[in-house]
Design a protein around this motif. Structure first.
Motif, PDB file in Angstrom:
ATOM      1  N   LEU A  55       0.828  -1.206   0.000  1.00  0.00           N
ATOM      2  CA  LEU A  55       0.000   0.000   0.000  1.00  0.00           C
ATOM      3  C   LEU A  55       0.864   1.259   0.000  1.00  0.00           C
ATOM      4  CD1 LEU A  55      -2.829  -1.047   2.469  1.00  0.00           C
ATOM      5  CD2 LEU A  55      -3.019  -0.731  -0.006  1.00  0.00           C
ATOM      6  N   ARG A  56       1.960   1.220   0.727  1.00  0.00           N
ATOM      7  CA  ARG A  56       2.873   2.376   0.729  1.00  0.00           C
ATOM      8  C   ARG A  56       3.510   2.575  -0.632  1.00  0.00           C
ATOM      9  NH1 ARG A  56       5.914   2.141   6.564  1.00  0.00           N
ATOM     10  NH2 ARG A  56       4.115   2.856   7.740  1.00  0.00           N
ATOM     11  N   ASP A  58       2.226   1.710  -3.510  1.00  0.00           N
ATOM     12  CA  ASP A  58       1.178   2.236  -4.383  1.00  0.00           C
ATOM     13  C   ASP A  58       0.957   3.724  -4.139  1.00  0.00           C
ATOM     14  OD1 ASP A  58       0.817  -0.275  -5.462  1.00  0.00           O
ATOM     15  OD2 ASP A  58      -1.085  -0.666  -4.423  1.00  0.00           O
ATOM     16  N   LYS A  59       0.909   4.113  -2.873  1.00  0.00           N
ATOM     17  CA  LYS A  59       0.697   5.521  -2.534  1.00  0.00           C
ATOM     18  C   LYS A  59       1.857   6.375  -3.043  1.00  0.00           C
ATOM     19  CE  LYS A  59      -0.251   8.634   1.282  1.00  0.00           C
ATOM     20  NZ  LYS A  59      -0.399   8.780   2.723  1.00  0.00           N
ATOM     21  N   GLN A  62       1.684   6.921  -6.748  1.00  0.00           N
ATOM     22  CA  GLN A  62       0.599   7.811  -7.154  1.00  0.00           C
ATOM     23  C   GLN A  62       0.929   9.271  -6.880  1.00  0.00           C
ATOM     24  OE1 GLN A  62      -2.903   6.442  -5.126  1.00  0.00           O
ATOM     25  NE2 GLN A  62      -3.034   4.575  -6.348  1.00  0.00           N
ATOM     26  N   THR A  63       1.790   9.545  -5.920  1.00  0.00           N
ATOM     27  CA  THR A  63       2.109  10.931  -5.572  1.00  0.00           C
ATOM     28  C   THR A  63       3.270  11.487  -6.388  1.00  0.00           C
ATOM     29  OG1 THR A  63       3.559  10.240  -3.763  1.00  0.00           O
ATOM     30  CG2 THR A  63       1.257  10.716  -3.207  1.00  0.00           C
TER      31      THR A  63
END
Length: 77
Positions: A55-56, A58-59, A62-63
């Motif tokens: 999840l990290r 992916d985040k 995305q940023t």
């Protein structure tokens, strides 16, 4: 949950959160509480760690601006 169990649970969470901060995990108190509860329900801690890492990633992806669309400063002329 009786008051003594609740107090013990709060103290355990505080201790785990303190260790989490020392290790610089970036996990907030609420998330840590959820992760501990999932472990208490029998979820594999290594699997949870893998999910958190994914999840990290992916985040983070995305940023960051994508290489095909670099961010360019706008012209005010």
């Amino acid at each position: 949950m009786d008051p003594e169990e609740a107090r013990t649970a709060r103290e355990s969470l505080e201790l785990a959160f303190h260790m989490s901060n020392i290790l610089d995990t970036g996990v907030d108190r609420h998330t840590l509480s959820v992760l501990i509860a999932l472990c208490d329900l029998g979820v594999n801690p290594e699997a949870l760690a893998a999910v958190v890492k994914e999840l990290r990633r992916d985040k983070a992806s995305q940023t960051q601006p994508s290489p095909s669309h670099p961010t360019q400063p706008s012209s005010l002329s």
